[in-house]
Motif scaffolding. Structure first.
Motif, PDB file in Angstrom:
ATOM      1  N   MET A  74       0.911  -1.098   0.025  1.00 11.47           N
ATOM      2  CA  MET A  74       0.163  -0.125  -0.200  1.00 11.47           C
ATOM      3  C   MET A  74       0.812   1.215  -0.102  1.00 11.47           C
ATOM      4  SD  MET A  74      -3.029   1.190   2.743  1.00 11.47           S
ATOM      5  CE  MET A  74      -1.999   1.838   3.802  1.00 11.47           C
ATOM      6  N   ARG A  75       0.351   2.168  -0.980  1.00 16.29           N
ATOM      7  CA  ARG A  75       1.119   3.596  -0.774  1.00 16.29           C
ATOM      8  C   ARG A  75       0.246   4.533  -0.294  1.00 16.29           C
ATOM      9  NH1 ARG A  75       4.039   3.590  -6.677  1.00 16.29           N
ATOM     10  NH2 ARG A  75       4.026   1.581  -6.960  1.00 16.29           N
ATOM     11  N   VAL A  76       0.721   5.613   0.468  1.00 17.52           N
ATOM     12  CA  VAL A  76       0.082   6.636   0.834  1.00 17.52           C
ATOM     13  C   VAL A  76       0.341   7.988   0.287  1.00 17.52           C
ATOM     14  CG1 VAL A  76      -1.008   8.042   2.943  1.00 17.52           C
ATOM     15  CG2 VAL A  76      -0.452   5.566   3.327  1.00 17.52           C
ATOM     16  N   CYS A  77      -0.147   8.630  -0.266  1.00 19.28           N
ATOM     17  CA  CYS A  77       0.085   9.851  -1.190  1.00 19.28           C
ATOM     18  C   CYS A  77      -1.012  10.837  -1.250  1.00 19.28           C
ATOM     19  CB  CYS A  77       0.807   9.343  -2.208  1.00 19.28           C
ATOM     20  SG  CYS A  77      -0.399   8.939  -3.646  1.00 19.28           S
ATOM     21  N   SER A  78      -0.686  12.266  -1.432  1.00 13.16           N
ATOM     22  CA  SER A  78      -1.838  13.019  -1.714  1.00 13.16           C
ATOM     23  C   SER A  78      -2.368  12.656  -3.253  1.00 13.16           C
ATOM     24  CB  SER A  78      -1.252  14.350  -1.630  1.00 13.16           C
ATOM     25  OG  SER A  78      -2.506  15.406  -1.862  1.00 13.16           O
ATOM     26  N   PHE A  79      -3.464  13.151  -3.608  1.00 14.91           N
ATOM     27  CA  PHE A  79      -4.309  12.853  -4.820  1.00 14.91           C
ATOM     28  C   PHE A  79      -3.402  13.549  -6.002  1.00 14.91           C
ATOM     29  CE2 PHE A  79      -5.783  17.037  -4.224  1.00 14.91           C
ATOM     30  CZ  PHE A  79      -6.010  17.454  -5.370  1.00 14.91           C
ATOM     31  N   ASP A  80      -2.672  14.616  -5.609  1.00 13.20           N
ATOM     32  CA  ASP A  80      -1.961  15.448  -6.728  1.00 13.20           C
ATOM     33  C   ASP A  80      -0.741  14.775  -7.134  1.00 13.20           C
ATOM     34  OD1 ASP A  80      -1.438  16.392  -4.253  1.00 13.20           O
ATOM     35  OD2 ASP A  80      -1.892  18.590  -4.746  1.00 13.20           O
ATOM     36  N   ASP A  81      -0.251  13.748  -6.263  1.00 14.06           N
ATOM     37  CA  ASP A  81       1.081  13.045  -6.521  1.00 14.06           C
ATOM     38  C   ASP A  81       1.145  11.915  -7.158  1.00 14.06           C
ATOM     39  OD1 ASP A  81       2.481  15.217  -5.316  1.00 14.06           O
ATOM     40  OD2 ASP A  81       2.376  14.133  -3.237  1.00 14.06           O
ATOM     41  N   VAL A  82      -0.144  11.451  -7.430  1.00 14.61           N
ATOM     42  CA  VAL A  82      -0.484  10.206  -7.997  1.00 14.61           C
ATOM     43  C   VAL A  82       0.094   9.800  -9.518  1.00 14.61           C
ATOM     44  CG1 VAL A  82      -2.513   9.145  -6.725  1.00 14.61           C
ATOM     45  CG2 VAL A  82      -2.934  10.582  -8.691  1.00 14.61           C
ATOM     46  N   THR A  83       0.027  10.504 -10.372  1.00 13.75           N
ATOM     47  CA  THR A  83       0.640  10.368 -11.465  1.00 13.75           C
ATOM     48  C   THR A  83       2.237  10.295 -11.607  1.00 13.75           C
ATOM     49  OG1 THR A  83       0.483  12.925 -11.973  1.00 13.75           O
ATOM     50  CG2 THR A  83      -1.172  11.334 -12.959  1.00 13.75           C
ATOM     51  N   GLY A  84       2.744  10.704 -10.559  1.00 12.43           N
ATOM     52  CA  GLY A  84       4.238  10.397 -10.466  1.00 12.43           C
ATOM     53  C   GLY A  84       4.437   9.137  -9.921  1.00 12.43           C
ATOM     54  N   LEU A  85       3.616   8.282  -9.272  1.00 12.71           N
ATOM     55  CA  LEU A  85       3.827   7.178  -8.668  1.00 12.71           C
ATOM     56  C   LEU A  85       3.429   5.944  -9.356  1.00 12.71           C
ATOM     57  CD1 LEU A  85       2.541   8.182  -4.874  1.00 12.71           C
ATOM     58  CD2 LEU A  85       5.062   7.904  -5.737  1.00 12.71           C
ATOM     59  N   PHE A  86       2.629   6.180 -10.379  1.00 10.18           N
ATOM     60  CA  PHE A  86       1.847   4.919 -11.201  1.00 10.18           C
ATOM     61  C   PHE A  86       2.084   4.986 -12.443  1.00 10.18           C
ATOM     62  CE2 PHE A  86      -0.383   5.409  -7.158  1.00 10.18           C
ATOM     63  CZ  PHE A  86      -0.103   4.193  -6.522  1.00 10.18           C
ATOM     64  N   GLU A  87       2.278   3.796 -13.336  1.00 13.04           N
ATOM     65  CA  GLU A  87       2.364   3.982 -14.710  1.00 13.04           C
ATOM     66  C   GLU A  87       1.014   4.740 -15.486  1.00 13.04           C
ATOM     67  OE1 GLU A  87       4.932   2.855 -16.517  1.00 13.04           O
ATOM     68  OE2 GLU A  87       5.780   2.645 -14.473  1.00 13.04           O
ATOM     69  N   ALA A  88       1.130   5.149 -16.264  1.00 19.19           N
ATOM     70  CA  ALA A  88      -0.065   5.703 -17.331  1.00 19.19           C
ATOM     71  C   ALA A  88      -0.704   4.294 -17.575  1.00 19.19           C
ATOM     72  CB  ALA A  88       0.268   6.411 -18.681  1.00 19.19           C
ATOM     73  N   GLY A  89      -2.248   4.334 -17.456  1.00 19.52           N
ATOM     74  CA  GLY A  89      -3.128   3.244 -17.928  1.00 19.52           C
ATOM     75  C   GLY A  89      -2.771   2.123 -16.965  1.00 19.52           C
ATOM     76  N   GLU A  90      -2.354   2.439 -15.574  1.00 14.37           N
ATOM     77  CA  GLU A  90      -2.215   1.197 -14.594  1.00 14.37           C
ATOM     78  C   GLU A  90      -3.594   0.368 -14.264  1.00 14.37           C
ATOM     79  OE1 GLU A  90       0.976   1.712 -12.289  1.00 14.37           O
ATOM     80  OE2 GLU A  90       0.527   0.248 -10.650  1.00 14.37           O
ATOM     81  N   PHE A  91      -4.488   1.392 -14.022  1.00 11.61           N
ATOM     82  CA  PHE A  91      -5.886   0.907 -13.335  1.00 11.61           C
ATOM     83  C   PHE A  91      -7.047   0.732 -14.149  1.00 11.61           C
ATOM     84  CE2 PHE A  91      -3.217   3.290 -10.498  1.00 11.61           C
ATOM     85  CZ  PHE A  91      -2.831   2.556  -9.092  1.00 11.61           C
ATOM     86  N   ASP A  92      -7.730  -0.489 -13.971  1.00 11.19           N
ATOM     87  CA  ASP A  92      -9.002  -0.610 -14.639  1.00 11.19           C
ATOM     88  C   ASP A  92     -10.008   0.264 -13.858  1.00 11.19           C
ATOM     89  OD1 ASP A  92      -8.272  -2.837 -16.511  1.00 11.19           O
ATOM     90  OD2 ASP A  92      -7.822  -3.954 -14.379  1.00 11.19           O
ATOM     91  N   VAL A  93      -9.950   0.467 -12.511  1.00 11.17           N
ATOM     92  CA  VAL A  93     -10.945   0.847 -11.778  1.00 11.17           C
ATOM     93  C   VAL A  93     -10.225   1.652 -10.900  1.00 11.17           C
ATOM     94  CG1 VAL A  93     -12.829   0.589 -10.277  1.00 11.17           C
ATOM     95  CG2 VAL A  93     -12.726  -0.901 -12.324  1.00 11.17           C
ATOM     96  N   VAL A  94     -10.869   3.165 -10.610  1.00 13.29           N
ATOM     97  CA  VAL A  94     -10.333   3.812  -9.341  1.00 13.29           C
ATOM     98  C   VAL A  94     -11.468   3.915  -8.585  1.00 13.29           C
ATOM     99  CG1 VAL A  94      -9.607   6.094  -8.544  1.00 13.29           C
ATOM    100  CG2 VAL A  94      -8.376   4.620 -10.401  1.00 13.29           C
ATOM    101  N   VAL A  95     -11.471   3.885  -7.349  1.00 21.08           N
ATOM    102  CA  VAL A  95     -12.808   4.164  -6.305  1.00 21.08           C
ATOM    103  C   VAL A  95     -12.391   5.236  -5.667  1.00 21.08           C
ATOM    104  CG1 VAL A  95     -14.089   3.193  -4.508  1.00 21.08           C
ATOM    105  CG2 VAL A  95     -13.477   1.594  -6.309  1.00 21.08           C
ATOM    106  N   LEU A  96     -13.158   6.321  -5.479  1.00 15.19           N
ATOM    107  CA  LEU A  96     -12.990   7.366  -4.556  1.00 15.19           C
ATOM    108  C   LEU A  96     -14.170   7.623  -3.603  1.00 15.19           C
ATOM    109  CD1 LEU A  96     -11.656   9.591  -7.413  1.00 15.19           C
ATOM    110  CD2 LEU A  96     -10.324   9.235  -5.341  1.00 15.19           C
ATOM    111  N   ASN A  97     -14.182   6.856  -2.578  1.00  9.77           N
ATOM    112  CA  ASN A  97     -15.246   6.891  -1.718  1.00  9.77           C
ATOM    113  C   ASN A  97     -15.241   7.839  -0.742  1.00  9.77           C
ATOM    114  OD1 ASN A  97     -17.634   6.251  -0.489  1.00  9.77           O
ATOM    115  ND2 ASN A  97     -16.575   4.374   0.361  1.00  9.77           N
ATOM    116  N   GLY A  98     -15.380   8.969  -0.886  1.00  8.37           N
ATOM    117  CA  GLY A  98     -15.491  10.139   0.122  1.00  8.37           C
ATOM    118  C   GLY A  98     -14.221  10.634   0.466  1.00  8.37           C
TER     119      GLY A  98
END
Ligand SMILES: C[S@@+](CC[C@H](N)C(=O)[O-])C[C@H]1O[C@@H](n2cnc3c(N)ncnc32)[C@H](O)[C@@H]1O
Length: 198
Positions: free
Chosen positions: A1-25
């Motif tokens: 698991m990684r903890v980061c702010s939403f505005d840092d995520v593009t630097g931490l993951f590959e483009a197109g890495e996710f099928d689904v993203v859930v933002l529950n609140g």
């Protein structure tokens, strides 16, 4: 698991890495009151949808639950002390809520618009305000019952908070008395507006 702010995520993951993203609140917290005061709210929200556009595979999905304002709301009024407003007025409740909770809700169809700009199609949308109203009432009742039946814990909690931060303690006291959390989801007459609800 990684903890980061939403505005840092593009630097931490590959483009197109996710099928689904859930933002529950979490997205209610992405725009701060300072962002809203400076007129940066839309720009901050756009950062989120632009990041999702990069991270999600073509054909992938995003699921978002987010509390939203029902009416245009003035950040300057909300950032004043609750007691700058008539007790029980719209801005009184909003001001207590934001002091405790922090974060500037979106209004209207802003997410639909920004998602469309980032290349997403809207699959389904549902207003769950009444569900949250029922849940919130239950939370509030259970919490109050717990504190009433555990007076020792309640005393330690209250005195500990007062010692740590008397100003925050005062806001919590108003929160306890007026329950703005439940209030924000209440069933309302559609004629009610922030400006007339004093
Ligand atoms: C009301 S909670 C929602 C919790 C979630 N529904 C759950 O069940 O765990 C708000 C969440 O937003 C997250 N959050 C606040 N600001 C954030 C940011 N800038 N980037 C990412 N997450 C953030 C907090 O860490 C917190 O977990």
């Amino acid at each position: 698991m990684r903890v980061c702010s939403f505005d840092d995520v593009t630097g931490l993951f590959e483009a197109g890495e996710f099928d689904v993203v859930v933002l529950n609140g979490p997205t209610e917290h992405f725009v701060s009151e300072a962002d809203a005061s400076a007129g940066r709210d839309e720009a901050v929200r756009r950062t989120l949808f632009d990041a999702l556009q990069v991270l999600i595979k073509p054909g992938g999905r995003v699921f978002i639950t987010c509390i939203h304002f029902r009416w245009p709301t003035d950040i300057t009024e909300v950032r004043k002390s609750p007691l700058a407003h008539p007790v029980g007025s719209y801005y009184f409740y909003c001001s207590v809520l934001v002091e405790i909770y922090s974060g500037w809700y979106p209004l209207g169809d802003v997410y639909d618009r920004l998602a469309a700009d980032a290349g997403f199609d809207l699959v389904r949308e549902r207003d769950a305000t009444n569900d949250y109203y029922l849940t919130s009432r239950m939370w509030s009742t259970r919490l109050k019952d717990y504190l009433r039946t555990n007076p020792r814990f309640a005393r330690q909690f209250v005195t500990g908070m007062f010692r740590k931060d008397p100003r925050y303690f005062f806001s919590v006291f108003l929160f306890w008395l007026y329950d703005p959390w439940t209030w924000q989801f209440r069933p309302t007459d559609v004629a009610e507006t922030p400006l007339t609800h004093r």
